[in-house]
Design a protein around this motif. Structure first.
Motif, mmCIF file in Angstrom:
data_model
loop_
_atom_site.group_PDB
_atom_site.id
_atom_site.type_symbol
_atom_site.label_atom_id
_atom_site.label_comp_id
_atom_site.label_asym_id
_atom_site.label_seq_id
_atom_site.Cartn_x
_atom_site.Cartn_y
_atom_site.Cartn_z
ATOM 1 N N ILE A 73 -61.095 13.578 63.979
ATOM 2 C CA ILE A 73 -62.356 14.319 64.433
ATOM 3 C C ILE A 73 -63.252 13.508 65.068
ATOM 4 O O ILE A 73 -63.796 12.625 64.543
ATOM 5 N N LYS A 74 -63.396 13.699 66.352
ATOM 6 C CA LYS A 74 -63.999 12.764 67.199
ATOM 7 C C LYS A 74 -65.690 13.040 67.157
ATOM 8 O O LYS A 74 -66.264 12.148 66.964
ATOM 9 N N ASN A 75 -65.969 14.376 67.074
ATOM 10 C CA ASN A 75 -67.276 14.665 66.790
ATOM 11 C C ASN A 75 -67.469 15.835 65.954
ATOM 12 O O ASN A 75 -66.595 16.836 65.921
ATOM 13 N N SER A 78 -64.954 18.456 67.844
ATOM 14 C CA SER A 78 -63.601 18.182 68.798
ATOM 15 C C SER A 78 -62.670 17.222 67.888
ATOM 16 O O SER A 78 -63.046 16.486 67.165
#
Lengths: 92, 405
Positions: free
Chosen positions: A71-73, A80
């Motif tokens: 989970i990047k953000n 994202s």
């Protein structure tokens, strides 16, 4: 009651030509290639590991299957996800 | 979504969260508006990053729900403070250096004047200096537009001034005024600009003093600007009154006077010429000098040239005990070459020289076809002399103002 409200919202959105993700709080999914996944209007994470990510939605939930998912953000209403995505499934 | 600069400014903390169902903690943090990024699942824990400001809120959630967490790393400006404190000299020096660069670049160090031909650069720079723009002037001490305006008032010969400041260099770009020529507008005579024989006269205004066929000298009045009254035999009675009123008229004489004028060119050429040329052979010597002895390390001592030109480069240091250093001697061999020219060749060269002087005298490139070429010396003379004469018909009229006093 909820179904009636939903039907009314849909009719309003269609009549006034307003995006449904705003009126009906529907999730908005964007994918870039098969490695980048963007989601708006989520309701939190149900389950997360490297191969599976389950995200709660206003109605049902969404499941992403793949490898090395990250989970990047993560923000209150958008997120994202990066990784090798194999499958995206919606559940009611 | 992600503002990395803001994150760096605020400080980033890397967290490792232990326990089962850690998604619960993530959702609770989301509900409190905590921004989380780079969430990675490891074997039995979760790694992610948060802003420094959100750490306290997150630690409360974690402890309330009996989870465990630890800090992996700390990045960003707040955590950089300690490094700055530790290496204050280095960072202070860097800041001081930047400030010094900024301060030094706030002055004008170079001034350049462009596009000026008649007005001297020194004059322009002196005027600019009077109004605050000089080498070493601080940029905040003068206004570009004020300098431009003041300079325009001071220097009459300029029609436009632009001061362009780029970094530490000021460029003063000017446009000079094109002043009208000294054209005579008042009363004047037409005089002869050269000696000649008058061929043709076209009178526009004034009184003609010469006629066709007259020989005139330079300065003679050809058309007079002083017009005397001449009675007309047909209207003698009517014009009697006019004569009394205005016996003499002073006008601006105008007209064209074409005359035959002569030009001469002279040239000469020696039959025998001596020249000294380089043969192409040269010898280089390098001599090391010391107070006790001189030692040649390169080249021949005597190349055996009959005639040579020697160039010496000295690199010497004088010390209390004597001279140290080395000399670099280059001998270039030269020889005398005697050239004998035939009569035709000498005549040709003399004639070319004469033609050149003639062209210079006439101030025009094209010579008339008919010209008189005269060889002045005998073929046996050591120097051949040649004269070229040409006569052309041209306008010799030149206005000259009348001095009324």
């Amino acid at each position: 009651m909820d179904k009636k409200r939903e039907a009314l919202s849909r009719a309003m959105a269609e009549f006034l030509d307003i995006p449904k993700d705003l009126v009906m709080d529907l999730p908005k999914v964007t994918m870039i290639g098969r490695n980048e996944f963007y989601l708006e209007n989520h309701r939190g994470i149900i389950e997360y590991n490297l191969t599976r990510l389950r995200i709660n939605l206003s109605r049902g939930f969404l499941e992403i299957q793949g490898n090395n998912l990250e989970i990047k953000n993560l923000l209150p209403d958008e997120m994202s996800v990066y990784g090798d995505i194999n499958m995206i499934k919606f559940f009611d | 979504m992600d503002n990395r600069v803001l994150n760096q400014m605020e400080g980033i903390i890397g967290i490792r969260l232990f326990g089962t169902k850690v998604e619960k903690v993530i959702n609770m943090a989301l509900a409190r508006g905590i921004y989380i990024w780079e969430i990675k699942r490891r074997e039995d824990f979760l790694e992610f990053k948060i802003r420094r400001s959100a750490y306290e809120a997150l630690s409360n959630i974690v402890s309330e729900n009996n989870y465990k967490m630890e800090i992996i790393n700390e990045k960003g400006l707040p955590f950089f403070k300690n490094t700055i404190k530790r290496r204050f000299g280095f960072f202070g020096g860097a800041v001081l250096f930047l400030l010094a660069i900024y301060f030094v670049s706030s002055f004008i160090w170079f001034i350049e004047v462009v596009n000026n031909e008649k007005v001297d650069s020194g004059t322009i720079m002196m005027t600019a200096a009077r109004h605050g723009l000089y080498k070493g002037a601080a940029k905040w001490n003068f206004s570009r537009t004020d300098v431009e305006e003041a300079m325009m008032l001071d220097i009459n010969q300029l029609s436009y001034i632009k001061v362009d400041i780029r970094g530490v260099k000021a460029t003063i770009e000017v446009v000079e005024k094109i002043l009208p020529g000294d054209e005579i507008t008042g009363p004047c005579h037409i005089v002869a600009a050269k000696d000649g024989v008058v061929e043709e006269i076209l009178l526009l205004e004034g009184q003609v003093n010469v006629k066709e066929g007259d020989v005139v000298s330079k300065g003679d009045i050809l058309i007079s600007g002083i017009v005397f009254y001449q009675p007309n035999p047909l209207f003698s009675e009517i014009e009697e009154d006019a004569k009394e009123d205005k016996p003499v008229d002073i006008v601006r004489a105008r007209g064209i006077v074409r005359a035959r004028v002569w030009y001469e060119g002279y040239g000469e050429c020696k039959r025998t010429t001596e020249r000294i040329i380089n043969t192409g052979r040269m010898n280089r010597q390098i001599i090391v000098k010391s107070p006790w002895f001189d030692f040649r390390i390169y080249g021949a001592a005597d190349p055996g040239y009959v005639q040579a030109k020697t160039q010496v480069k000295k690199r010497e240091i004088e010390s209390p005990i004597g001279v140290f250093g080395w000399n670099d001697l280059v001998s270039i061999e030269r020889k005398k070459v005697v050239t004998h020219l035939s009569e035709n060749e000498a005549v040709k060269i003399a004639r070319q020289k004469a033609m050149q002087t003639l062209t210079d005298a006439m101030k025009q490139d094209k010579l008339p076809r008919e010209m008189e070429i005269e060889i002045l010396s005998a073929p046996s003379d050591p120097v051949l002399r040649c004269k070229v004469a040409v006569d052309v018909i041209e306008d010799i009229a030149k206005p000259e103002p009348i001095n009324e006093q």
